[in-house]
Design a protein around this motif. Structure first.
Motif, PDB file in Angstrom:
ATOM      1  N   SER A 197      44.928  38.687  28.694  1.00 22.95           N
ATOM      2  CA  SER A 197      45.374  37.475  29.376  1.00 22.95           C
ATOM      3  C   SER A 197      46.403  36.728  28.536  1.00 22.95           C
ATOM      4  CB  SER A 197      44.177  36.567  29.681  1.00 22.95           C
ATOM      5  OG  SER A 197      43.478  36.299  28.489  1.00 22.95           O
ATOM      6  N   GLY A 198      47.184  35.903  29.218  1.00 22.75           N
ATOM      7  CA  GLY A 198      48.226  35.116  28.547  1.00 22.75           C
ATOM      8  C   GLY A 198      49.163  34.568  29.600  1.00 22.75           C
ATOM      9  N   ALA A 199      50.377  34.168  29.192  1.00 19.25           N
ATOM     10  CA  ALA A 199      51.348  33.658  30.163  1.00 19.25           C
ATOM     11  C   ALA A 199      51.575  34.709  31.247  1.00 19.25           C
ATOM     12  CB  ALA A 199      52.654  33.316  29.459  1.00 19.25           C
ATOM     13  N   VAL A 200      51.665  35.954  30.834  1.00 26.49           N
ATOM     14  CA  VAL A 200      51.602  37.081  31.774  1.00 26.49           C
ATOM     15  C   VAL A 200      50.344  37.864  31.416  1.00 26.49           C
ATOM     16  CG1 VAL A 200      52.748  39.164  32.618  1.00 26.49           C
ATOM     17  CG2 VAL A 200      54.122  37.185  31.907  1.00 26.49           C
ATOM     18  N   MET A 219      45.959  25.795  31.383  1.00 27.53           N
ATOM     19  CA  MET A 219      44.666  26.496  31.465  1.00 27.53           C
ATOM     20  C   MET A 219      44.104  26.779  30.073  1.00 27.53           C
ATOM     21  SD  MET A 219      45.716  28.989  34.622  1.00 27.53           S
ATOM     22  CE  MET A 219      44.299  30.058  34.737  1.00 27.53           C
ATOM     23  N   GLN A 220      44.991  26.884  29.081  1.00 19.86           N
ATOM     24  CA  GLN A 220      44.520  27.131  27.710  1.00 19.86           C
ATOM     25  C   GLN A 220      43.851  25.905  27.100  1.00 19.86           C
ATOM     26  OE1 GLN A 220      48.657  28.475  26.778  1.00 19.86           O
ATOM     27  NE2 GLN A 220      47.574  29.834  25.387  1.00 19.86           N
ATOM     28  N   LYS A 221      44.062  24.746  27.714  1.00 20.75           N
ATOM     29  CA  LYS A 221      43.476  23.501  27.200  1.00 20.75           C
ATOM     30  C   LYS A 221      42.105  23.202  27.805  1.00 20.75           C
ATOM     31  CE  LYS A 221      46.626  22.304  24.307  1.00 20.75           C
ATOM     32  NZ  LYS A 221      46.256  22.500  22.888  1.00 20.75           N
ATOM     33  N   ILE A 222      41.631  24.113  28.628  1.00 20.61           N
ATOM     34  CA  ILE A 222      40.266  23.989  29.175  1.00 20.61           C
ATOM     35  C   ILE A 222      39.436  25.055  28.487  1.00 20.61           C
ATOM     36  CG2 ILE A 222      38.839  24.031  31.255  1.00 20.61           C
ATOM     37  CD1 ILE A 222      41.498  23.827  32.881  1.00 20.61           C
ATOM     38  N   THR A 223      38.384  24.656  27.815  1.00 25.43           N
ATOM     39  CA  THR A 223      37.599  25.673  27.115  1.00 25.43           C
ATOM     40  C   THR A 223      36.970  26.638  28.114  1.00 25.43           C
ATOM     41  OG1 THR A 223      36.025  26.097  25.348  1.00 25.43           O
ATOM     42  CG2 THR A 223      35.377  24.420  26.965  1.00 25.43           C
ATOM     43  N   ALA A 224      36.976  27.904  27.725  1.00 22.91           N
ATOM     44  CA  ALA A 224      36.280  28.964  28.478  1.00 22.91           C
ATOM     45  C   ALA A 224      36.926  29.336  29.814  1.00 22.91           C
ATOM     46  CB  ALA A 224      34.807  28.620  28.673  1.00 22.91           C
ATOM     47  N   THR A 225      38.218  29.036  29.976  1.00 24.65           N
ATOM     48  CA  THR A 225      38.876  29.577  31.183  1.00 24.65           C
ATOM     49  C   THR A 225      38.943  31.098  31.097  1.00 24.65           C
ATOM     50  OG1 THR A 225      40.981  29.106  30.144  1.00 24.65           O
ATOM     51  CG2 THR A 225      40.334  27.654  31.946  1.00 24.65           C
ATOM     52  N   GLY A 226      39.137  31.614  29.892  1.00 30.38           N
ATOM     53  CA  GLY A 226      39.148  33.076  29.746  1.00 30.38           C
ATOM     54  C   GLY A 226      37.782  33.659  30.101  1.00 30.38           C
ATOM     55  N   CYS A 227      36.729  33.013  29.605  1.00 32.22           N
ATOM     56  CA  CYS A 227      35.367  33.476  29.924  1.00 32.22           C
ATOM     57  C   CYS A 227      35.144  33.424  31.432  1.00 32.22           C
ATOM     58  CB  CYS A 227      34.329  32.595  29.237  1.00 32.22           C
ATOM     59  SG  CYS A 227      34.627  32.342  27.474  1.00 32.22           S
ATOM     60  N   ALA A 228      35.650  32.375  32.067  1.00 34.53           N
ATOM     61  CA  ALA A 228      35.446  32.217  33.515  1.00 34.53           C
ATOM     62  C   ALA A 228      36.193  33.285  34.288  1.00 34.53           C
ATOM     63  CB  ALA A 228      35.886  30.822  33.955  1.00 34.53           C
ATOM     64  N   VAL A 229      37.420  33.600  33.860  1.00 34.51           N
ATOM     65  CA  VAL A 229      38.150  34.633  34.619  1.00 34.51           C
ATOM     66  C   VAL A 229      37.506  35.999  34.387  1.00 34.51           C
ATOM     67  CG1 VAL A 229      40.047  35.274  33.019  1.00 34.51           C
ATOM     68  CG2 VAL A 229      40.415  35.310  35.482  1.00 34.51           C
ATOM     69  N   THR A 230      36.898  36.211  33.239  1.00 35.46           N
ATOM     70  CA  THR A 230      36.195  37.497  33.054  1.00 35.46           C
ATOM     71  C   THR A 230      34.987  37.575  33.990  1.00 35.46           C
ATOM     72  OG1 THR A 230      36.830  37.351  30.724  1.00 35.46           O
ATOM     73  CG2 THR A 230      35.418  39.175  31.349  1.00 35.46           C
ATOM     74  N   ALA A 231      34.296  36.447  34.188  1.00 36.51           N
ATOM     75  CA  ALA A 231      33.186  36.426  35.154  1.00 36.51           C
ATOM     76  C   ALA A 231      33.710  36.755  36.552  1.00 36.51           C
ATOM     77  CB  ALA A 231      32.512  35.058  35.144  1.00 36.51           C
ATOM     78  N   LEU A 232      34.875  36.180  36.883  1.00 39.15           N
ATOM     79  CA  LEU A 232      35.463  36.449  38.209  1.00 39.15           C
ATOM     80  C   LEU A 232      35.832  37.932  38.337  1.00 39.15           C
ATOM     81  CD1 LEU A 232      36.238  34.839  40.779  1.00 39.15           C
ATOM     82  CD2 LEU A 232      38.558  34.699  39.853  1.00 39.15           C
ATOM     83  N   ILE A 233      36.336  38.509  37.267  1.00 33.26           N
ATOM     84  CA  ILE A 233      36.647  39.947  37.278  1.00 33.26           C
ATOM     85  C   ILE A 233      35.377  40.743  37.610  1.00 33.26           C
ATOM     86  CG2 ILE A 233      37.244  41.913  35.777  1.00 33.26           C
ATOM     87  CD1 ILE A 233      39.273  39.954  34.369  1.00 33.26           C
ATOM     88  N   ALA A 234      34.248  40.341  37.023  1.00 34.15           N
ATOM     89  CA  ALA A 234      32.990  41.062  37.306  1.00 34.15           C
ATOM     90  C   ALA A 234      32.667  40.995  38.800  1.00 34.15           C
ATOM     91  CB  ALA A 234      31.853  40.481  36.468  1.00 34.15           C
ATOM     92  N   ALA A 235      32.877  39.836  39.425  1.00 32.26           N
ATOM     93  CA  ALA A 235      32.607  39.714  40.864  1.00 32.26           C
ATOM     94  C   ALA A 235      33.546  40.608  41.675  1.00 32.26           C
ATOM     95  CB  ALA A 235      32.760  38.259  41.305  1.00 32.26           C
ATOM     96  N   GLY A 256      44.726  32.645  38.367  1.00 33.45           N
ATOM     97  CA  GLY A 256      45.985  32.014  37.953  1.00 33.45           C
ATOM     98  C   GLY A 256      46.545  31.131  39.047  1.00 33.45           C
ATOM     99  N   LEU A 257      46.423  31.597  40.264  1.00 30.55           N
ATOM    100  CA  LEU A 257      46.912  30.807  41.408  1.00 30.55           C
ATOM    101  C   LEU A 257      46.151  29.486  41.529  1.00 30.55           C
ATOM    102  CD1 LEU A 257      48.693  30.590  43.886  1.00 30.55           C
ATOM    103  CD2 LEU A 257      47.214  32.244  45.038  1.00 30.55           C
ATOM    104  N   THR A 258      44.860  29.501  41.279  1.00 31.97           N
ATOM    105  CA  THR A 258      44.120  28.232  41.324  1.00 31.97           C
ATOM    106  C   THR A 258      44.634  27.272  40.249  1.00 31.97           C
ATOM    107  OG1 THR A 258      42.301  28.863  39.835  1.00 31.97           O
ATOM    108  CG2 THR A 258      42.015  29.368  42.169  1.00 31.97           C
ATOM    109  N   GLY A 259      45.084  27.828  39.119  1.00 32.36           N
ATOM    110  CA  GLY A 259      45.669  26.978  38.077  1.00 32.36           C
ATOM    111  C   GLY A 259      46.962  26.340  38.549  1.00 32.36           C
ATOM    112  N   GLU A 260      47.807  27.142  39.212  1.00 35.87           N
ATOM    113  CA  GLU A 260      49.089  26.601  39.703  1.00 35.87           C
ATOM    114  C   GLU A 260      48.863  25.512  40.757  1.00 35.87           C
ATOM    115  OE1 GLU A 260      51.413  29.905  41.157  1.00 35.87           O
ATOM    116  OE2 GLU A 260      51.182  30.960  39.258  1.00 35.87           O
TER     117      GLU A 260
END
Ligand SMILES: Nc1ncnc2c1ncn2[C@@H]1O[C@H](COP(=O)(O)OP(=O)(O)OP(=O)(O)O)[C@@H](O)[C@H]1O
Ligand SMILES: Cc1ncsc1CCO
Ligand SMILES: [Mg+2]
Length: 298
Positions: A197-200, A219-235, A256-260
């Motif tokens: 994950s990252g800008a791209v 999104m990088q300023k919210i803790t655990a957004t990466g953890c949350a997107v990994t959970a979404l990947i599992a779903a 990412g779209l929800t972030g935009e």
């Protein structure tokens, strides 16, 4: 799991698509439609996702899963693995706040998911922070995760299995493109789909690479957004386990779209987090199909 070519063919049969009037849809609109189809399937099928995730991320991961239509279960006691893990549609393991008590539960759950033929997804948070963490993570990688998603520093460290990656903590000190070769190499050695994950965001099976450019830097300023997107990947992988490369890319695009969309209303990280969860709940077909930015790199 072996990839099949079915998804794109199966998810692009919309005869009412406006693009049909102008000729066949281009590749990026096919990918965007795939993202919608995956989200729609999560909403319809409500996959049960068992999460053994860090203490910081539990709330955001559970809320992101719920808002997407999935059913989260934050169950991490080793005493419950045997009964519960085979019932889940997917398992998510995140080593962010691992402990001596949790590591055996993580290993038991990964084994139970494998035996029950369920996909499981690994988030190697701050894998280079200690040798304990690296060794625990390498043991988990041996248990054949379906997908590994980390930031660039984590994927670089895990791929080379180095103890010192140059990372500061749980945040990335690298750009995602810096980790693309490492991601391909990790995908080949682990037989997992690897997402950086990252800008791209990049998603690879070792050969193919899908990139996703949705998201905002806040999104990088919210803790655990990466953890949350990994959970979404599992779903997403739960509802399309034979196409985990594509399901992973779809989850990253939707998140990412929800972030935009959230950033259009947010005044900082706390309100962005709230708006992201709301947008995940509210996203509709036309928004995903027109705004998901996915493409395949050659
Ligand atoms: N510069 C950026 N621009 C746009 N989106 C970004 C950017 N950096 C990260 N993201 C998005 O933020 C989400 C989290 O990715 P990130 O790489 O920050 O994860 P992480 O470092 O593992 O996060 P955490 O450890 O806090 O859970 C992903 O959906 C990613 O696409
Ligand atoms: C801040 C933090 N520390 C351990 S896990 C975690 C959440 C982001 O990965
Ligand atoms: Mg992380």
């Amino acid at each position: 799991m072996e990839e099949q070519e079915a998804t794109v063919r199966n998810i692009n049969p919309n005869p009412a698509s406006p693009s049909d009037e102008a000729g066949p849809p281009d590749a990026s609109s096919i990918w965007a439609r795939m993202a919608w189809t995956h989200l729609d399937a999560v909403r319809r099928r409500a996959p049960l996702v068992q999460c053994i995730t860090n203490l910081v991320s539990m709330d955001i991961a559970a809320n992101v899963l719920l808002a997407s239509g999935a059913s989260p279960a934050m169950i991490h006691s080793i005493n419950e693995i045997q009964d519960f893990t085979p019932k889940a549609d997917a398992l998510y393991i995140n080593i962010g706040t691992l402990s001596a008590e949790w590591v055996p539960a993580m290993q038991a759950a990964a084994k139970a998911a494998l035996e029950a033929n369920r996909p499981w997804v690994l988030d190697p948070v701050a894998v280079s922070a200690s040798s304990y963490r690296m060794e625990a993570c390498l043991e988990l990688v041996k248990l054949r995760p379906t997908v590994i998603r980390g930031n660039a520093s984590e994927i670089l460290a895990l791929s080379s299995a180095c103890r010192i990656s140059g990372a500061k903590g749980v945040d990335s000190a690298h750009e995602s493109i810096d980790a693309l070769d490492a991601a391909k190499s990790l995908a080949k050695s682990s037989n997992a789909i690897v997402a950086v994950s990252g800008a791209v965001d990049f998603v690879t099976d070792g050969d193919r690479v899908i990139s996703c450019s949705n998201g905002v830097s806040m999104m990088q300023k919210i803790t655990a957004t990466g953890c949350a997107v990994t959970a979404l990947i599992a779903a997403f992988v739960a509802i399309d386990p034979w196409n985990s490369l594509k399901a992973t890319a779809s989850a990253l695009a939707v998140f990412g779209l929800t972030g935009e969309l959230g950033m259009e209303m947010a005044s900082g990280p706390a309100s962005l987090r709230m708006h992201m969860v709301d947008w995940l709940y509210r996203l509709n077909e036309s928004t995903v199909v027109t705004r998901a930015r996915l493409s395949e790199r050659s």
